[in-house]
Design a protein around this motif. Sequence first.
Motif, PDB file in Angstrom:
ATOM      1  N   UNK A 173       0.847  -1.194   0.000  1.00 51.83           N
ATOM      2  CA  UNK A 173       0.000   0.000   0.000  1.00 51.83           C
ATOM      3  C   UNK A 173       0.886   1.248   0.000  1.00 51.83           C
ATOM      4  N   UNK A 174       0.479   2.232  -0.816  1.00 50.42           N
ATOM      5  CA  UNK A 174       1.256   3.476  -0.781  1.00 50.42           C
ATOM      6  C   UNK A 174       0.651   4.427   0.251  1.00 50.42           C
ATOM      7  N   UNK A 175       1.490   4.931   1.142  1.00 47.40           N
ATOM      8  CA  UNK A 175       1.017   5.830   2.192  1.00 47.40           C
ATOM      9  C   UNK A 175       1.265   7.272   1.765  1.00 47.40           C
ATOM     10  N   UNK A 176       0.202   8.064   1.791  1.00 45.44           N
ATOM     11  CA  UNK A 176       0.326   9.469   1.411  1.00 45.44           C
ATOM     12  C   UNK A 176       0.673  10.288   2.650  1.00 45.44           C
ATOM     13  N   UNK A 177       1.707  11.117   2.567  1.00 43.58           N
ATOM     14  CA  UNK A 177       2.051  11.984   3.703  1.00 43.58           C
ATOM     15  C   UNK A 177       1.647  13.413   3.348  1.00 43.58           C
ATOM     16  N   UNK A 178       0.793  14.022   4.184  1.00 43.57           N
ATOM     17  CA  UNK A 178       0.424  15.414   3.921  1.00 43.57           C
ATOM     18  C   UNK A 178       0.800  16.299   5.109  1.00 43.57           C
ATOM     19  N   UNK A 179       1.229  17.515   4.795  1.00 43.73           N
ATOM     20  CA  UNK A 179       1.630  18.456   5.852  1.00 43.73           C
ATOM     21  C   UNK A 179       0.499  19.441   6.105  1.00 43.73           C
ATOM     22  N   UNK A 180       0.158  19.593   7.388  1.00 41.44           N
ATOM     23  CA  UNK A 180      -0.861  20.590   7.744  1.00 41.44           C
ATOM     24  C   UNK A 180      -0.262  21.492   8.818  1.00 41.44           C
ATOM     25  N   UNK A 181      -0.158  22.782   8.526  1.00 39.51           N
ATOM     26  CA  UNK A 181       0.443  23.684   9.514  1.00 39.51           C
ATOM     27  C   UNK A 181      -0.594  24.330  10.405  1.00 39.51           C
ATOM     28  N   UNK A 182      -1.737  24.691   9.808  1.00 44.60           N
ATOM     29  CA  UNK A 182      -2.853  25.280  10.547  1.00 44.60           C
ATOM     30  C   UNK A 182      -2.373  26.308  11.565  1.00 44.60           C
ATOM     31  N   UNK A 183      -1.716  27.325  11.056  1.00 43.81           N
ATOM     32  CA  UNK A 183      -1.217  28.397  11.925  1.00 43.81           C
ATOM     33  C   UNK A 183      -2.363  28.921  12.804  1.00 43.81           C
ATOM     34  N   UNK A 184      -2.154  28.935  14.087  1.00 46.30           N
ATOM     35  CA  UNK A 184      -3.182  29.389  15.051  1.00 46.30           C
ATOM     36  C   UNK A 184      -4.534  28.736  14.841  1.00 46.30           C
TER      37      UNK A 184
END
Length: 359
Positions: free
Chosen positions: A1-12
């Motif tokens: 399975x390919x795992x997707x990595x996503x970045x979420x910063x959600x400043x404040x």
Amino acid sequence: METKVIKIQAENGVFSKAEEEALRLAGENLQQGGLVAFPTETVYGLGGDALNPASSRKIYAAKGRPSDNPLIVHISRLEDIYEIVDTVSEDAIKIAREFWPGPLTMILPKSAKVPYETTGGLDTVAVRMPSHPVARKLIEYGGGYIAAPSANISGKPSPTVAKYVIEDMDGKIDVIIDGGEVGIGLESTIIDLTVTPPEILRPGYITDKMLAEVLGQVDTDVTILHAESGQAPKAPGMKYRHYAPKGELTVVQGAPEAVAAYINSCTTADKQKGYKTGVIGTQEMANVYQADVIKVVGSRQDEESIGRHLYSFLREFDDEQVTRIYSESFASEGFGQAIMNRLLKAAGHNIVRLDAPEV
Ligand code: TXA
Ligand code: MG
């Protein structure tokens, strides 16, 4: 399975349009039976739909976790507790008002909606409402009830940064959400509200004192305070060897100078035998230690810093192939109780007491 990595910063706590869309898709994935790892304020969690037995089975498989070890159901709105809990006691609402959203898990009687796959066969369910904005948003998009153990392979320290989630879960789950370093670093406090008086099964950032202020008398599972009690812990997961680095870890308790002298004599002897040595110490003593790798957890007074760094340091010792690790001992009240509970478990209760009275 390919795992997707996503970045979420959600400043404040504010999400960009792209972040919102990524979380919506990750939530859809959960609703379709997929697994998504995500940050919470305590440690990273490995999420699946808590009401779908197949999702829970997948979580156990990905972690290599025994299936008698129940999962915590995460919610994002207080009213949702009535769907998954049979009878919500007044005490539950009292502490929810005080400490949710936050690092507190309650054990309550489960409703018929919660499958036994999620509760490890128990008639009770663990419920928590996390405060991390990414966790809350994902729970909403994921259908409201997300089972999430810590996102590590069973037995390893819980991940406090996405790097270690990727190390343990890449190829096994659908999505990993990288939301940066978590704030607290140790898992939530667990309180069992099905017994009288309520009993703490796992110490955490919300302390016994804070809970007693709201509930009156609160007990603590004797196995947390005395490993040598010979009894089985009441939270099934607390019985497993846990949080452990690959190297051999020894905790040394006593006056700071005596501890440093003892540790230095050990590391010197270990080095001669060819071991790579490591020390976990506080800022106050950092420059006294002699070892290949020295990790400074922060000032002795700053328990929040010690809690936040402990697990990542244990992981880093593995990365650096340290084979003999020594740690200072810390105060064992308040949040310190959680720190010492995890440290001693990581050490397999291997502790040297320099100030123990002679017998
Ligand atoms: O901070 C946390 O609680 C993190 C984040 C991801 O929310 N989650 C977490 O989950 O630490 P996990 O699965 O690693 O630990 C859950 C603990 C285990 O020791 C388990 O045995 C206990 O909670 N537990 C769950 N349901 C229980 C129940 N019905 N009765 C007694 N103990 C329970
Ligand atoms: Mg865990």
